[in-house]
Design a protein around this motif. Structure first.
Motif, PDB file in Angstrom:
ATOM      1  N   ASP A  74       8.124  49.764 -26.896  1.00  0.00           N
ATOM      2  CA  ASP A  74       7.677  50.544 -28.038  1.00  0.00           C
ATOM      3  C   ASP A  74       6.731  49.717 -28.906  1.00  0.00           C
ATOM      4  OD1 ASP A  74       9.434  48.804 -29.188  1.00  0.00           O
ATOM      5  OD2 ASP A  74      10.803  50.320 -29.963  1.00  0.00           O
ATOM      6  N   ARG A  75       6.322  50.278 -30.008  1.00  0.00           N
ATOM      7  CA  ARG A  75       5.323  49.621 -30.860  1.00  0.00           C
ATOM      8  C   ARG A  75       5.778  48.258 -31.383  1.00  0.00           C
ATOM      9  NH1 ARG A  75       1.477  53.607 -32.505  1.00  0.00           N
ATOM     10  NH2 ARG A  75       2.256  55.661 -31.982  1.00  0.00           N
ATOM     11  N   TYR A 116       4.672  56.316 -20.756  1.00  0.00           N
ATOM     12  CA  TYR A 116       5.389  55.970 -21.976  1.00  0.00           C
ATOM     13  C   TYR A 116       6.307  57.112 -22.411  1.00  0.00           C
ATOM     14  CZ  TYR A 116       6.398  54.572 -26.718  1.00  0.00           C
ATOM     15  OH  TYR A 116       7.054  54.235 -27.875  1.00  0.00           O
ATOM     16  N   ARG A 167       9.769  57.200 -20.990  1.00  0.00           N
ATOM     17  CA  ARG A 167      10.649  56.122 -21.434  1.00  0.00           C
ATOM     18  C   ARG A 167      11.949  56.665 -22.013  1.00  0.00           C
ATOM     19  NH1 ARG A 167      10.122  54.444 -26.751  1.00  0.00           N
ATOM     20  NH2 ARG A 167      11.313  52.591 -27.227  1.00  0.00           N
TER      21      ARG A 167
END
Length: 97
Positions: free
Chosen positions: A10-11, A48, A51
């Motif tokens: 993640d970010r 993504y 996920r």
């Protein structure tokens, strides 16, 4: 068959250091960039989005482990049938006798 090694993060994992480490190991990074990042590296958006399937699997395993711990605390000699009935709510609990 050839499988590419990919890390989906993640970010919070968006840093130059992590990205450099992945490149050195020939690993593809699927990490969206932070909103404050000026240069935004590309990533596979569709991969993504999948996920969440992995996260859901771990959440179910964690829930099952918690459930099993509670059964062990309440009834230490719980039979395997009790566990099956808890996991499958459509079945009736086994008769105690």
């Amino acid at each position: 068959m050839f499988f590419r090694r990919t890390v989906i993060g993640d970010r919070g994992y968006d840093s130059n250091r992590i990205r450099r480490s992945l490149v050195e190991r020939n690993i593809t990074g699927c990490i969206p960039s932070r909103k404050s990042r000026k240069s935004k590296p590309s990533y596979n958006w569709h991969l993504y989005k999948k996920r969440h399937l992995i996260e859901n699997m771990f959440a179910k395993l964690k829930r099952l482990a918690t459930c099993c711990d509670q059964i062990r605390l309440v009834r230490p000699a719980a039979s395997p049938g009790t566990l099956v009935s808890i996991m499958n709510p459509l079945t009736s609990p086994p008769e105690s006798g």
